[in-house]
Design an enzyme around this catalytic site. Sequence first.
Site, short mmCIF file in Angstrom:
data_model
loop_
_atom_site.label_atom_id
_atom_site.label_comp_id
_atom_site.label_asym_id
_atom_site.label_seq_id
_atom_site.Cartn_x
_atom_site.Cartn_y
_atom_site.Cartn_z
CB ALA A 5 37.79 41.51 55.97
N GLY A 15 39.29 45.87 57.97
CA GLY A 15 37.85 45.97 58.16
C GLY A 15 37.46 46.39 59.57
CD GLU A 35 38.01 48.95 55.36
OE1 GLU A 35 38.20 47.75 55.63
OE2 GLU A 35 37.99 49.38 54.21
CD GLU A 84 42.72 46.85 54.48
OE1 GLU A 84 43.60 47.72 54.68
OE2 GLU A 84 41.56 46.92 54.94
N1 CAA Z 1 41.51 37.15 59.43
C1 CAA Z 1 41.53 35.87 59.84
N2 CAA Z 1 42.17 35.46 60.94
C2 CAA Z 1 42.83 36.39 61.66
C3 CAA Z 1 42.87 37.73 61.29
C4 CAA Z 1 42.15 38.11 60.12
N3 CAA Z 1 42.07 39.40 59.72
N4 CAA Z 1 43.62 38.42 62.19
C5 CAA Z 1 44.04 37.51 63.10
N5 CAA Z 1 43.56 36.29 62.76
C6 CAA Z 1 43.77 35.03 63.48
C7 CAA Z 1 45.18 34.51 63.26
O1 CAA Z 1 45.28 33.82 62.03
C8 CAA Z 1 45.34 33.64 64.48
O2 CAA Z 1 44.70 32.42 64.26
P1 CAA Z 1 45.47 31.00 64.58
O3 CAA Z 1 45.66 31.03 66.07
O4 CAA Z 1 44.49 29.98 64.10
O5 CAA Z 1 46.78 31.05 63.83
C9 CAA Z 1 44.56 34.37 65.58
O6 CAA Z 1 43.67 35.25 64.89
C10 CAA Z 1 45.45 35.21 66.48
O7 CAA Z 1 46.20 36.09 65.66
P2 CAA Z 1 47.81 36.20 65.74
O8 CAA Z 1 48.41 34.93 66.21
O9 CAA Z 1 48.29 36.74 64.42
O10 CAA Z 1 47.95 37.30 66.90
P3 CAA Z 1 49.18 38.31 67.14
O11 CAA Z 1 48.93 38.91 68.47
O12 CAA Z 1 50.47 37.63 66.88
O13 CAA Z 1 49.01 39.45 65.99
C11 CAA Z 1 47.75 41.00 64.63
C12 CAA Z 1 47.89 40.30 66.00
C13 CAA Z 1 48.94 41.96 64.41
C14 CAA Z 1 46.46 41.80 64.63
C15 CAA Z 1 47.75 39.92 63.49
O14 CAA Z 1 46.79 38.93 63.81
C16 CAA Z 1 47.44 40.45 62.12
O15 CAA Z 1 48.28 41.06 61.49
N6 CAA Z 1 46.19 40.21 61.65
C17 CAA Z 1 45.80 40.57 60.30
C18 CAA Z 1 45.59 42.06 60.16
C19 CAA Z 1 45.17 42.36 58.76
O16 CAA Z 1 45.89 42.16 57.81
N7 CAA Z 1 43.93 42.89 58.61
C20 CAA Z 1 43.38 43.23 57.32
C21 CAA Z 1 42.59 42.08 56.77
S1 CAA Z 1 42.03 42.33 55.09
C22 CAA Z 1 40.73 43.41 55.22
O17 CAA Z 1 40.35 43.80 56.30
C23 CAA Z 1 40.10 43.84 53.90
C24 CAA Z 1 39.13 44.97 54.04
O18 CAA Z 1 39.33 46.05 53.59
C25 CAA Z 1 37.89 44.81 54.71
#
Ligand code: CAA
Length: 257
Positions: free
Chosen positions: A65, A108, A111, A131
Amino acid sequence: MTYQTLLVEQRGAVTLVTLHRPQALNALNSQILADLLAAMAAFDADPSQGCAVITGSEKAFAAGADIKEMQAQGFADMYGHDFFAGWDRFTQTRKPIIAAVAGYALGGGCELAMMCDFILAADTAKFGQPEIKLAVSPGMGGSQRLTRAVGKAKAMEMCLTGRMMDAAEAERAGLVSRVVPTADLIDDAVKTATTIASMAPLAVKANKEMVNAAFETGLAMGVQFERRLFHALFGTEDQSEGMAAFVEKRHGVWTGK
Ligand code: CAA
């Protein structure tokens, strides 16, 4: 019809939907939800279409998400608007949907893949519910569907540690139906979907309903319970810290409050 966050094309009787927010690794924001609901409604209503495939990019099916959209929300916003409840409509699509997953399917994203009727994985696929690292929890059904798919031990470990599962482990655990080379993923998914679309439409609907009935008994209460706890976590300091830390690219410092 065109969508802001999706590419949609028809390949014979198959609707191929590609999540397209490359700048955010296909993070699922409210626009993607609105686009997906509209695309799935059009697919369900089109008698020429028998099966859908949802995919992302080679790097990410969807990285969760949209954290930036949720970051500033509090409990009243999340609970008051029943945040994520819209995804229940996605699961009401009556025709089958295959998730074709390459790269990250996190939070998400995992999910959403599990809301589809089955998952075909590229050998690069990585599944996870990270998360907890943001001081929240799954909120789109992950704690319930992952546990039903892979059992308590793996689901609990993944939800509590945020550990990712690779494609081979996901296949062994029963989360995905098959693993294919990345280069073959879309062709294989469309071919599989074409086979499904070639079956009798009412039988397809009935088979989908039957398998889901076996899978989902008792699920509704669990998803509701999960969502309420997810909303409640937006009343904590650690949620604010966790999401701020993600955006500022640093580790969170927890207070346990
Ligand atoms: N939400 C918003 N932006 C996101 C995102 C997310 N879930 N995942 C990645 N992005 C964005 C980053 O902020 C980044 O943007 P900027 O260039 O503006 O900084 C861009 O996408 C590229 O991401 P990274 O630079 O982080 O890429 P990476 O290759 O270094 O890492 C990754 C990849 C490991 C997937 C990392 O992006 C990450 O950990 N993402 C978040 C994963 C996460 O925590 N997901 C759960 C979200 S909460 C949820 O989903 C609740 C639910 O139950 C529904």
